[in-house]
Design a protein around this motif. Structure first.
Motif, mmCIF file in Angstrom:
data_model
loop_
_atom_site.group_PDB
_atom_site.id
_atom_site.type_symbol
_atom_site.label_atom_id
_atom_site.label_comp_id
_atom_site.label_asym_id
_atom_site.label_seq_id
_atom_site.Cartn_x
_atom_site.Cartn_y
_atom_site.Cartn_z
ATOM 1 N N PRO A 4 -8.728 -5.237 1.753
ATOM 2 C CA PRO A 4 -7.904 -4.714 0.656
ATOM 3 C C PRO A 4 -7.871 -5.597 -0.579
ATOM 4 C CG PRO A 4 -6.522 -5.669 2.358
ATOM 5 C CD PRO A 4 -7.935 -5.801 2.845
ATOM 6 N N ILE A 25 -5.833 0.238 -0.470
ATOM 7 C CA ILE A 25 -5.261 -0.875 0.305
ATOM 8 C C ILE A 25 -5.127 -0.488 1.770
ATOM 9 C CG2 ILE A 25 -3.131 -2.195 0.714
ATOM 10 C CD1 ILE A 25 -2.756 -2.244 -2.344
ATOM 11 N N GLY A 75 0.830 -1.205 0.000
ATOM 12 C CA GLY A 75 0.000 0.000 0.000
ATOM 13 C C GLY A 75 0.864 1.254 0.000
#
Ligand SMILES: NC(=O)c1ccc[n+]([C@@H]2O[C@H](COP(=O)([O-])OP(=O)(O)OC[C@H]3O[C@@H](n4cnc5c(N)ncnc54)[C@H](O)[C@@H]3O)[C@@H](O)[C@H]2O)c1
Ligand SMILES: [Zn+2]
Ligand SMILES: [Zn+2]
Lengths: 193, 389
Positions: free
Chosen positions: A71, A65, A21
């Motif tokens: 996610p 995310i 992320g």
């Protein structure tokens, strides 16, 4: 001890996912703020706008995310994005006076990240499946009858199947015909009830 | 009043709508005390059966208390506690007199439409498309019951709503599914689908004396409930249904097969179900008859296929030659509810069975729209939803 509740494999997956992320956010910002650095290095001059749009995509995936409860879809989004990146880098290879070695390194790097993305998406998907199964309840106490089925078997034999719902005796499967003993055949008559 | 209203695919809302009123002399209005969501409602929710219109009120498993009766609604009075069968029946036509209530010749007010679609009309149904009359359904605070003098089951105060509500549909449906098999003491009965209808069929088959009952599904919680009722479970996502059934019947196949799944059979990874999914998406086929094909294949020759599962239209790649050569009997139909309910009510009173075992969720009308989704997706271990408006 309470801090280690999520010990073992769970934590590493989550940590890698969060890492991906942040990587998305960083790469996205870089592409948005300095597209020229990318086009210059990878033989893609004149494609600044394209790189900027890729940056926006990375940034969105990264935020997705990091911020969403699940996610997984964002991770699969990253996988699709990786495919685009690989394709774009490969076009850089096609020309003549291109910085091939640098592109080669970039391709290898993106391929590595892609692998990581796929692995994480699959791990998260499997985890979600597991959680869903765990949430399933057990209804083995829902019998609906006062006594175990073995004792209830045939409790409604007093019911008379209406004529129009009966299957003519000779047309019944062979087991029935012999066991209930109706038809006139060579087989010995058994059930004279 | 408030009611659950169909607005389109996957769009059911809890709306305010006008209260129903007496329209015909034989009508009654009932105040709904309990109603339920049925697997048949899911076919409408998924919009795979044509003939719904925006604004239609859902629901066909309903009970309550009589509020008002029309001048010719004899034998019913204000205050009576009644369960309403999902099939509307005049009680006087040739079919009704034979007990074939679900094909009553007079209760479908859109008869000409149904004549075109089916060749001949079937009965009017509550909350189930304009092909069967476009009658407002019972997932509401009040319900107008046409031909109410014949379309009701009186129930005693000694039994709770939850014990008798399913006389409206799923209990007689599971029962008729088993009766259609004309069960013999040596029979193996295989039942596809462990939803509410499958659960009732399992218990009916046991009570009617089947030697062996086998239940097929893939949701673990539904299989656990099937097992509680005396069935041997088969998880079709984990093992081969045909192989297991043959194993359990010494290679002969089950004598009786019940399809309690219907037109939205889940795609296992078999070639035919992928074929159906593609054709259905391309609108070349309306139903996914995977279960029917499997039953025709595995059923013992001279056996029976009993099909309570609902189908909507045109089915593709049905191995009818197999069925014909094996001499299979096929029995189908919407349930002739009142044909069985006197007997079944007595069995509930005697304690032979308590159909409320199947209830997993109890809600108010407002939660209805969300619960349609939960039930459709089989989430939260949902099997049967009862609504108290
Ligand atoms: N004939 C009638 O009068 C009548 C009355 C009520 C309901 N129905 C019909 O009966 C059917 C079942 O109703 P329900 O309320 O139990 O619905 P439901 O949706 O709760 O149950 C269907 C079950 O079938 C299972 N299933 C799906 N694919 C399968 C497959 N390939 N093999 C085995 N199992 C599979 C699902 O997992 C689910 O548990 C529906 O088609 C409904 O319309 C008919
Ligand atoms: Zn129903
Ligand atoms: Zn009639």
């Amino acid at each position: 001890m309470s801090g280690r509740r999520d010990a073992g494999g769970r934590d590493t997956t989550l940590a890698v996912v969060r890492g991906l992320g942040w990587f998305s956010v960083g790469l996205g910002l870089a592409e948005l703020l300095a597209p020229h650095a990318f086009t210059r290095n990878f033989g893609l001059r004149g494609h600044e706008r394209l790189i900027e749009s890729y940056g926006a995509r990375e940034l969105a995936a990264g935020i997705g995310i990091l911020a969403s409860r699940d996610p997984t879809p964002w991770l699969w989004g990253r996988v699709a994005g990786d495919a685009l990146d690989l394709g774009t880098l490969a076009t850089g290879l096609a020309g003549h006076n291109r910085p091939r070695s640098r592109i080669g390194i970039a391709l290898a790097a993106v391929a590595g990240v892609t692998l990581l993305d796929v692995l994480c998406s699959r791990a998260m998907g499997a985890r979600r499946q597991r959680a869903k199964r765990l949430a399933r309840r057990d209804y083995s106490d829902r019998r609906g009858m006062p006594r175990p089925a073995a004792q209830m078997r045939g409790a409604a034999r007093d019911f008379e199947v209406p004529q129009d719902f009966r299957i003519p005796e000779p047309l019944r499967p062979w087991t029935n015909a012999t066991q209930t003993g109706a038809p006139q055949t060579d087989a010995p008559q058994t059930g004279a009830t | 009043m408030r009611a659950l209203v169909w607005h389109g695919k996957h769009d059911i809302r809890c709306d305010s709508v006008p209260d129903p009123r007496i329209e015909q002399p034989r009508d009654a209005i009932i105040r709904v005390t309990s109603c339920a969501i049925c697997g048949s409602d899911l076919h409408l929710y998924d919009n795979v059966i044509p003939g719904m219109e925006r604004g239609d009120i859902m629901g066909h498993e309903t009970m309550g208390v009589v509020e008002e009766v029309g001048p010719e609604c004899h034998g019913l009075k204000r205050g009576d506690r009644v369960v309403i069968p999902f099939t509307i029946t005049c009680g006087e036509c040739e079919q009704c007199r034979r007990g074939n209530f679900s094909v009553c010749e007079r209760s479908n007010r859109n008869k000409s439409l149904a004549d075109k679609a089916f060749g001949h009309t079937t009965a009017g149904l509550f909350g189930y498309t304009h092909l069967t009359g476009g009658y407002p359904g019972g997932q509401a605070e009040y319900l107008r019951v046409p031909f109410a003098d014949r379309t009701h089951i009186k129930v005693p105060e000694s039994l709770t709503d939850e014990q008798v509500l399913f006389l409206s549909d799923i209990f007689p449906t599971g029962w008729q599914a088993a009766v259609q098999c004309d069960i013999q003491p040596e029979d193996t009965v295989a039942i596809w689908g462990c939803g509410p209808v499958g659960q009732m069929a399992i218990r009916s088959a046991v009570l009617l004396g089947a030697r062996q009952v086998i239940a097929i599904d893939r949701m673990p919680e539904r299989l656990s409930m099937a097992q509680a009722g005396g069935a041997i479970p088969i998880d079709f996502s984990a093992e081969s249904v045909v192989e297991r059934l043959n194993e359990l019947t010494h290679g002969k196949g089950p004598e009786k097969c019940i399809d309690a799944v219907g037109m939205e059979a889940h795609a296992t990874a078999t070639l035919d179900s992928i074929y159906d999914a593609v054709k259905q998406t391309a609108m070349l086929e309306t139903d996914r008859p995977h279960v029917l094909r499997e039953m025709m294949y595995v059923c013992r020759p001279a056996g029976v296929l009993s099909v309570p599962g609902v189908y909507g239209g045109v089915l593709d790649k049905i191995p009818f030659g197999m069925a014909m050569n094996k001499g299979l009997t096929i029995r189908t139909g919407q349930t002739h509810v009142q044909r069985w309910t006197d007997d079944l009510l007595r069995r509930i009173e005697q304690g032979q069975i308590d159909p409320s075992f199947v209830i997993t969720h109890r809600i108010g009308l407002e939660e209805g729209p969300g619960m349609y989704k939960t039930f459709r997706d089989k989430q939260d271990s949902c099997i049967k939803v009862v609504i108290r408006p």
